[in-house]
Write an enzyme that holds these catalytic residues in place. Structure first.
Site, PDB file in Angstrom:
ATOM      1  N   SER A  20     -63.032 -60.451  53.315  1.00  0.00           N
ATOM      2  CA  SER A  20     -64.359 -59.394  53.572  1.00  0.00           C
ATOM      3  C   SER A  20     -64.980 -59.759  55.009  1.00  0.00           C
ATOM      4  O   SER A  20     -64.881 -60.913  55.381  1.00  0.00           O
ATOM      5  CB  SER A  20     -65.544 -59.919  52.689  1.00  0.00           C
ATOM      6  OG  SER A  20     -66.523 -59.622  52.916  1.00  0.00           O
ATOM      7  N   LYS A  65     -64.455 -64.770  49.874  1.00  0.00           N
ATOM      8  CA  LYS A  65     -64.076 -63.684  48.778  1.00  0.00           C
ATOM      9  C   LYS A  65     -62.719 -63.748  48.877  1.00  0.00           C
ATOM     10  O   LYS A  65     -61.998 -63.703  50.167  1.00  0.00           O
ATOM     11  CB  LYS A  65     -64.659 -62.455  49.231  1.00  0.00           C
ATOM     12  CG  LYS A  65     -66.157 -62.393  48.665  1.00  0.00           C
ATOM     13  CD  LYS A  65     -66.441 -61.013  48.590  1.00  0.00           C
ATOM     14  CE  LYS A  65     -66.041 -60.385  47.105  1.00  0.00           C
ATOM     15  NZ  LYS A  65     -66.372 -58.881  47.263  1.00  0.00           N
ATOM     16  N   ASN A  94     -60.596 -60.683  47.634  1.00  0.00           N
ATOM     17  CA  ASN A  94     -60.476 -59.279  46.722  1.00  0.00           C
ATOM     18  C   ASN A  94     -59.052 -59.014  46.033  1.00  0.00           C
ATOM     19  O   ASN A  94     -58.242 -59.145  46.907  1.00  0.00           O
ATOM     20  CB  ASN A  94     -60.987 -58.383  47.606  1.00  0.00           C
ATOM     21  CG  ASN A  94     -62.639 -58.628  47.922  1.00  0.00           C
ATOM     22  OD1 ASN A  94     -63.274 -58.915  47.316  1.00  0.00           O
ATOM     23  ND2 ASN A  94     -62.735 -58.501  49.429  1.00  0.00           N
ATOM     24  N   ARG A 105     -41.786 -14.587  43.642  1.00  0.00           N
ATOM     25  CA  ARG A 105     -41.991 -15.601  44.619  1.00  0.00           C
ATOM     26  C   ARG A 105     -43.463 -15.475  44.787  1.00  0.00           C
ATOM     27  O   ARG A 105     -44.028 -14.418  45.246  1.00  0.00           O
ATOM     28  CB  ARG A 105     -41.273 -15.346  45.995  1.00  0.00           C
ATOM     29  CG  ARG A 105     -41.530 -16.371  46.709  1.00  0.00           C
ATOM     30  CD  ARG A 105     -40.567 -16.694  48.094  1.00  0.00           C
ATOM     31  NE  ARG A 105     -39.126 -16.437  47.469  1.00  0.00           N
ATOM     32  CZ  ARG A 105     -38.239 -15.432  47.567  1.00  0.00           C
ATOM     33  NH1 ARG A 105     -38.536 -14.791  48.693  1.00  0.00           N
ATOM     34  NH2 ARG A 105     -37.261 -15.302  47.050  1.00  0.00           N
TER      35      ARG A 105
END
Lengths: 350, 350, 350, 350
Positions: free
Chosen positions: B273, B279, B281, B312
Site C-alpha cells: 500500500s 499491509k 493485500n 448477416r
C-alpha cells in the site's frame, strides 16, 4: 404489468407457460421437499443410520403432513430459507420419539437444491418436448416451402437470392445442436445435493456414501459429491436456456423483418391494435425477441452467482432464486410461441 | 486506466495475459486472414474452381504480401469490416490475369469468422494448459494441507470443522468439469466458416462441398455447414469462459475471506500500500473476483448477439467483436493469477 | 479483432474515438497522477503540513520526473495498483531530505480516482460537444425534411402517415434531456477524491479540510468528502453514457430499418461488400446499435461494482477499471458516428 | 422457489414488499387504465372532442365496469397488449350511441404507459419514505455509536483505526444523494403518455394540446409530448433503482463482513439453520447483496430496451414489462430489509 409477467393472470397468456410455471409453485416446491425428506428417511433407515421404526414413522407422518404456510413465510423472513421451520413442523408432526430422526444429517441447502433439481427435471422434459416440436414444425415448413426463392439479406440489405430452405436451416440447425448440448449436460445437472451442514455428511460417518447413493436412487437422480458451493451446473444450464431463447429470438426477429418487408411471408392470426383495426402485428415474433433479450440479461446474474463464498453464500444462492425459475419459464414460453408462430406461417418465399 | 486494461502497458501486468492477447493483435488477425485466402486458393485450384496457375499466383503473392494498414483502417470505417479493402489489396498484389481469382466465392464474414476460429484454437490450447496447471496446483495443495482442519463457513458464519481437503475439492472439482465441457464443445467451436455472400456458396456450384472440405482440412478445422448467422457456438464458448472465471472467482473470494479472518491461511507476496507499509493485500485474489464479475457481465452481451438478423447482422456481429476477445484474455489472465495465487499459499488450515 | 476494438489499429477506425481514447492512455493517466501529487504538495506546503522547501523541491522534481514504466508494470502486478511504486519513484527523484513529504497523507486510491476524474472532465467536454453537434445536425435535418410525409411504423408494421419531423423529434428530444441530465450530475461527478489510508485524512489533523479544499481548487474540481467506497457518482455516470448510446442506438436502428424498406431514405457513403459490389450497407447505423447494446451490457458491471466492501474493495474497484473507460470511448464513438450518419442522410420521407 | 420470489407466498416474506407489489397487480393495472379512460373522456368532452353526453355516459359506465378477465388474457395472447380487448369491452359497456367515443384518439401504448406511470408514482412515494427512514435509522446509529473506534478495512485487510461514524457516513451519504437524484428526475418520469396511433394525436386536430394538458392535469401528471418510443426516463429510473439497491448492497456486505470478523458488531435476530442451531446468520445483510446484484443485472435489460424501433417496438416494450416491476419491488424490499437490519444492530465498534 405485474411483479412478474410470468405470474400475471393476463400477461402470462402471452409470456408465460403454465406447464413450466407449475413446477415453481410453492405447492410443487414443498411437495418436492417432502419427497426429499421421505426418501432420506427411507435411505437412512435402510442403511441403519436411523431406526426402522423412525423411518416408518416419518414416512407415515409425511403422507399426512400439511405445512402451516403462514409460519413458513415467517420462517423465510427470519432464516432466509424455508427449511428450518419446515423441518421443525415435520418433526412436530412425527412427534416423540422419532422426531429427532427427521432431516437427520441434512441441511437446508440439501433440501432446497435437491427440490430444485427434482422440479427442473420435468420442466426440462417439457422444454425438450417443445424443442423437438419446434424442429418438427420447421422441418414441415421446409418441406412445404423450402425450394421457393427468398432474398438473402445481409446487413439489412438485399444480397442475392437463395432458397427458403437456406433460411429455415439457420433457424433449425441451432435447435438441433441445443438438443445435443442438453444431453451432454444432463448428468451434471440432475444430481442429488446431499452434504449436511458443511458438505461433509459428518453425522453419517462411514455410511454417508451409501445413504447418498440410496437417496439419489430413490429420487431418480444422479449420485454425485455435494455441489452446494459449486454452482457451475446451474450456470451452465442457464446458459443453455439463453442459447435456446437466443436462437428463437433470431427466428422471431427474422419473421418480424419478413413481415416488415411484406411480400415474402404471409402470417395468420396477427395481433390487433386499439387504434388501427387494419393492422396485423407479428406479436409472437416480437415476444420471441423480448424473451431472448430477457434471458440474455438474466444469464449475467446467474454467472455472478458463481462467486459463491465458502461453504454457503446466502447472497449468491438467493440471487439464483431470483433468476433461474424465470429463465426456465421464459424458455418454455418462447418455445411455445415459436411453435405457434411457425404454425402461423401460411406462406414463405416466392 | 486505459481503454482496456488488457491492452494497457501497466495494468496488463496484473489483468492481462500476453500469450492470449497476442492472438488478437492486428498482425495475428491479418496473418490468419491471409492463411484463409491462401488455403482457399489452394482448395479452389485443386477442385478446379480456379485455375492451377491462379492458385500458384495467389499463393506466391500472399507470401510476399504486406497490407497497407492505413487504407485498411479507412476501409473498416467505411465498410464496417476489413475484408473488402484487404481483398482489394491482395487482388492488386496478385495482379492480372489472376487477381479476380482471389477470395473467389467467399465473403467478408467467411474470412473474419474463420480467422477468429483459427486464433481461438491456440488461445484455447493455452487456456486449457493453464486449466490443467491449476488442477495440478490445487492437487498439490491438497496433498500438502488436505488433512488439516478448516472451519467451514456458511452464510459467512462459522459452521462446523471440516478439512482443508473439503475446501480444496470445491475449488478443483468445477475446473475438472470445465475440462470435460471444453472437450464436448470443441467440435462445435472449431469449425470453418465458408458460405459466400449469403451462405449458399452459389459461385462454386456442385464443387462447393468439396472446396469447403478441402479448405477445412488445410486449416485443420472441422468441416461444417456455414454458421454465419448461427452464433450459438460462440455464445456457448463465452459461457464456458465465464464458467471458468466464475469458479476462479469463488477461489479468489474464498482466499480473500481466509486472509480476512487471518489465522487459517498464510500467503506470500501480498500487495503493498502507498499509505500503509504494513499491509499484505490479497491482490490476486481480488483480481480473480473482478475478472469473474467482468466475464459474467460480458456474457449477457454475447447472448444478446444471438439475435442475429437474417443472413448477416452487422450490429450483432460487431457486438461480438467488442466482447469476445476480452473474455478470452480475461479468462487466461484469471487462470494465470489463480495458479500464481495457489503458489502463494504457504499454509492452509490448522 | 483485438483485445479491445477501441485500442485496435484498424477497428478503432469505425468503433473508436481518438480524442476520447487519449485520456485513457498510460501517458495521460500518469500525467494526471503527477498533477495530483504536485497540487497536493503545493496545498500541503501552503497549509503548513509540509515545509515550503519540501513543496518547492517536490514541484521541481515532478517537472523533470520520468517514470520507469517497466517497474510500474511490475508494481501493478504485485500491488494491484500503480501508485505504491510510482510514489516510491517520485520520492527517490525528490531525494533527501524532502522525499518523505511526497504523497504525504494520501493513499493510492486518492491518486487513481482523482486522476480518473481529471481525465473524465475533458472526455465529458468532448462528449458534450459531440452531443450538441448531434442536436444541431438533427435540427438541420428537421428543417430540411421535417414537413415531408413518413409512414409511422408500430410493431414493425405500417401504421398511419406522420411527418419526418415527428420521427426526428423522437431522435433529438432524448439527446436534449441527456444534456440536462449531464448538467445535473456534473457536480457529483467532478469531485476530488482525497481521504488518505482510510478516508479520514488522519495524518493531516485539523488541517485536513483546508488542504482538501486547496487541492480541489488547484485541480479545478469540486471539494467534497472522500467517496472512495461510495461509487454512486461513477455508476450514475455510466448509466448516463448508456442512456446516450441507447438513444443513438434507436436512431441507428431506425435508419437501418428505413434503409431496409428502401424508399423513404437515401444515404450516401454506405459500406461495401467483398462479395457483392452493388451493396450499400448502413454500416454506421449498425455500429450505433452495437455500441448501444455494448454499453447496456457494461452498465450491469458498473452497478455490480457498487457493492464495494468496507473502505476499499480491490475487486469492485478493479472491475470499474475494466469497464468504465470503454463505456466512455464507446459513447464518444457513437456520437461521432451518429453525427456522421445524420450527415449522410441525403433525403428523408417523401 | 417460484417463477418470481416477489410473487411467491413464502419467499416474498423475505424478498418481497407488499406495498410496492400491490401496484403491479392486475387489479391495480386495470384500475389505472380505467382512470385513464375516464380522464380522457372527461378531457375530450370538456374540449369538445367528444360530446358532453358521451363523456357522461363513459364516466357512468366506467364506474360500473367489470372486465371479463378471461377474455383479456386471450386478448393479450393475441394482441400482445391488453388494451384492444379492454377497449372493446368498455365500448360494449357504454353501448350505443356513445361507445365509439371511448378511447377516442388514444392507442394501447397511451393506456399502458400512463397506467404504469400512475402506479409508479405511489410506489416511488413508498420507496422515498423508506429511503428517508433508512437515513433516519443510520443517523440514529451514528448518534449512538458514531464516536466508537472501528478498524478500517481496505482490500479486506485491517488498515488503521477510524470511527464508527466514518463507516456510517459511507452508508448514509449515498442515500442522501439518491434523494436528490430522485427529485431531479421526477418531472421526467411522471409525465403523461398520450400520442394516439403514431404519436401525432392526429384524430384530435388542433385540440390535441388542450386535451393532453387537461388529461395530464386530471391525472396529476406532468404534461409533456408523447414519449412512446423514447424510453430514457424509464431507463434512467431503473438506473436510480439500481443505485439505491447497490448502496444498500454495500451496507449489507459490510454488515456481513463485520459479523464475519465477529467482535465489532452485535446483531439481534439472526437467521437460524436447520443443521446448526447455534448459528446466527446475517440473513438480511445477505439478502441486500442479492437484491443489489439482481437489480444491477436487470438494469442491462432496461437499457437494451432503449433501442426501441420506430414508433413502437413490441419487443423492446415487452422487455420492459419483464423487468421494471421487479426492479421496483426489489428496491422497496431492499429498503425495508436495510431499515430492519439497521434496527438489529445492537452494538457497533468498540
Amino acid at each position: 404489468m405485474t411483479v412478474s409477467p410470468f405470474d400475471h393472470p393476463l400477461l402470462s397468456g402471452l409470456l408465460g407457460d403454465e406447464e413450466a410455471a407449475r413446477h415453481f409453485s410453492v405447492e410443487a416446491d414443498i411437495a418436492a421437499m417432502l419427497i426429499f425428506e421421505r426418501a432420506l428417511a427411507e435411505a437412512e433407515a435402510e442403511e441403519g443410520v436411523i431406526s426402522r421404526d423412525a423411518g416408518v414413522a416419518i414416512v407415515k407422518a409425511l403422507a399426512m403432513f400439511r405445512p402451516d404456510t403462514a409460519k413458513l413465510r415467517d420462517g423465510v423472513a427470519k432464516d432466509g430459507v424455508v427449511v428450518p421451520e419446515l423441518a421443525r413442523q415435520i418433526k412436530a408432526a412425527v412427534g416423540e420419539p422419532h422426531g429427532a430422526s427427521v432431516h437427520f444429517g441434512a441441511t437446508s441447502q440439501d433440501v432446497v437444491d435437491t427440490s430444485l433439481v427434482l422440479r427442473l427435471r420435468p420442466a426440462v422434459e417439457h422444454i425438450s418436448l417443445l424443442l423437438s416440436e419446434n424442429v418438427v414444425r420447421l422441418t414441415s415448413l421446409e418441406e412445404e416451402f423450402g425450394s421457393r426463392a427468398l432474398m438473402a439479406m445481409t446487413r439489412m440489405q438485399p444480397a442475392i437470392p437463395m432458397t427458403v430452405g437456406d433460411r429455415i436451416a439457420s433457424w433449425r440447425s441451432p435447435l438441433e445442436r441445443h438438443q445435443q448440448r442438453l444431453e451432454e449436460q444432463s448428468s451434471r445437472l440432475f444430481a442429488v445435493q446431499f452434504g449436511g451442514a458443511a458438505g461433509t455428511l459428518e453425522k453419517l460417518g462411514d455410511k454417508a456414501p451409501a445413504v447418498r447413493a440410496a437417496l439419489a436412487a430413490k429420487l431418480g437422480l444422479g449420485d454425485a459429491p455435494q455441489w452446494h458451493s459449486q454452482r457451475d451446473a446451474l450456470a451452465e444450464f442457464a446458459a443453455w436456456l439463453s442459447l435456446v431463447t437466443g436462437s428463437l429470438g433470431k427466428f422471431g426477429q427474422d419473421v418480424a423483418l419478413l413481415a416488415y418487408g411484406g411480400t415474402e411471408i404471409r402470417l395468420s392470426g396477427g395481433g390487433g391494435s386499439s387504434a388501427m383495426p387494419h393492422k396485423q402485428n407479428p406479436v409472437k415474433a416480437e415476444a420471441l425477441v423480448a424473451l431472448a433479450r430477457f434471458n440474455a440479461t438474466q444469464l449475467a446474474g446467474m454467472h455472478q452467482a458463481l462467486v459463491h463464498e465458502q461453504e454457503r453464500s446466502g447472497a449468491a444462492w438467493t440471487l439464483e432464486w431470483l433468476i433461474l425459475p424465470q429463465m426456465v419459464v421464459a424458455t418454455a414460453a418462447a418455445l411455445r410461441l415459436s411453435a405457434e408462430l411457425a404454425g402461423q406461417i401460411e406462406s414463405l418465399g416466392r
